[in-house]
Scaffold this motif. Structure first.
Motif, PDB file in Angstrom:
ATOM      1  N   GLN A  41     -41.309  45.766  19.076  1.00 43.83           N
ATOM      2  CA  GLN A  41     -42.060  44.552  19.354  1.00 43.83           C
ATOM      3  C   GLN A  41     -41.589  43.506  18.353  1.00 43.83           C
ATOM      4  OE1 GLN A  41     -44.335  43.697  16.817  1.00 43.83           O
ATOM      5  NE2 GLN A  41     -44.087  45.619  15.782  1.00 43.83           N
ATOM      6  N   SER A  97     -48.171  45.247  20.266  1.00 41.77           N
ATOM      7  CA  SER A  97     -47.796  46.565  20.754  1.00 41.77           C
ATOM      8  C   SER A  97     -48.940  47.183  21.567  1.00 41.77           C
ATOM      9  CB  SER A  97     -47.442  47.466  19.577  1.00 41.77           C
ATOM     10  OG  SER A  97     -47.188  48.769  20.033  1.00 41.77           O
ATOM     11  N   THR A 100     -40.099  52.681  22.062  1.00 42.59           N
ATOM     12  CA  THR A 100     -40.824  51.764  22.936  1.00 42.59           C
ATOM     13  C   THR A 100     -42.220  52.329  23.172  1.00 42.59           C
ATOM     14  OG1 THR A 100     -40.036  52.867  24.930  1.00 42.59           O
ATOM     15  CG2 THR A 100     -38.716  51.012  24.100  1.00 42.59           C
ATOM     16  N   GLN A 101     -43.073  51.544  23.792  1.00 42.07           N
ATOM     17  CA  GLN A 101     -44.417  52.008  24.079  1.00 42.07           C
ATOM     18  C   GLN A 101     -44.398  53.101  25.149  1.00 42.07           C
ATOM     19  OE1 GLN A 101     -43.656  48.691  23.644  1.00 42.07           O
ATOM     20  NE2 GLN A 101     -44.592  48.696  21.638  1.00 42.07           N
ATOM     21  N   ALA A 124     -48.507  52.926  20.551  1.00 48.89           N
ATOM     22  CA  ALA A 124     -48.890  51.582  20.129  1.00 48.89           C
ATOM     23  C   ALA A 124     -48.882  51.553  18.616  1.00 48.89           C
ATOM     24  CB  ALA A 124     -50.272  51.206  20.662  1.00 48.89           C
ATOM     25  N   THR A 174     -43.522  50.407  16.619  1.00 47.22           N
ATOM     26  CA  THR A 174     -42.818  50.438  17.896  1.00 47.22           C
ATOM     27  C   THR A 174     -42.002  49.160  18.082  1.00 47.22           C
ATOM     28  OG1 THR A 174     -44.696  49.467  19.061  1.00 47.22           O
ATOM     29  CG2 THR A 174     -44.601  51.873  18.975  1.00 47.22           C
TER      30      THR A 174
END
Length: 72
Positions: free
Chosen positions: A51, A63, A34-35, A45, A49
């Motif tokens: 998204q 992202s 995840t971010q 980002a 990731t």
């Protein structure tokens, strides 16, 4: 006027090797980060990731927006 990050960036890594990426198949989605990270000050980002748009410019931008919202 942009923000000068030169004095605030300690280290970075450019991912550019085919083996640094996880498969885009659904059963591998859990491997994508995840971010938000547990490391204070580290926000990820990029299209790698979690998204909805995989390996696309749209995914990278989406992202980046998610990451920007985490910056306080």
């Amino acid at each position: 006027m942009g923000i000068n990050l030169e004095n605030h960036t300690h280290d970075y890594r450019q991912v550019n090797h085919v083996y640094d990426f996880h498969s885009l198949e659904p059963r591998y989605q859990h491997l994508r980060p995840t971010q938000k990270t547990p490391i204070q000050g580290l926000i990820l980002a990029g299209d790698f990731t979690k998204q909805p748009y995989f390996s696309t410019m749209e995914g990278a931008v989406f992202s980046g927006v998610k990451a920007a919202k985490l910056v306080k």
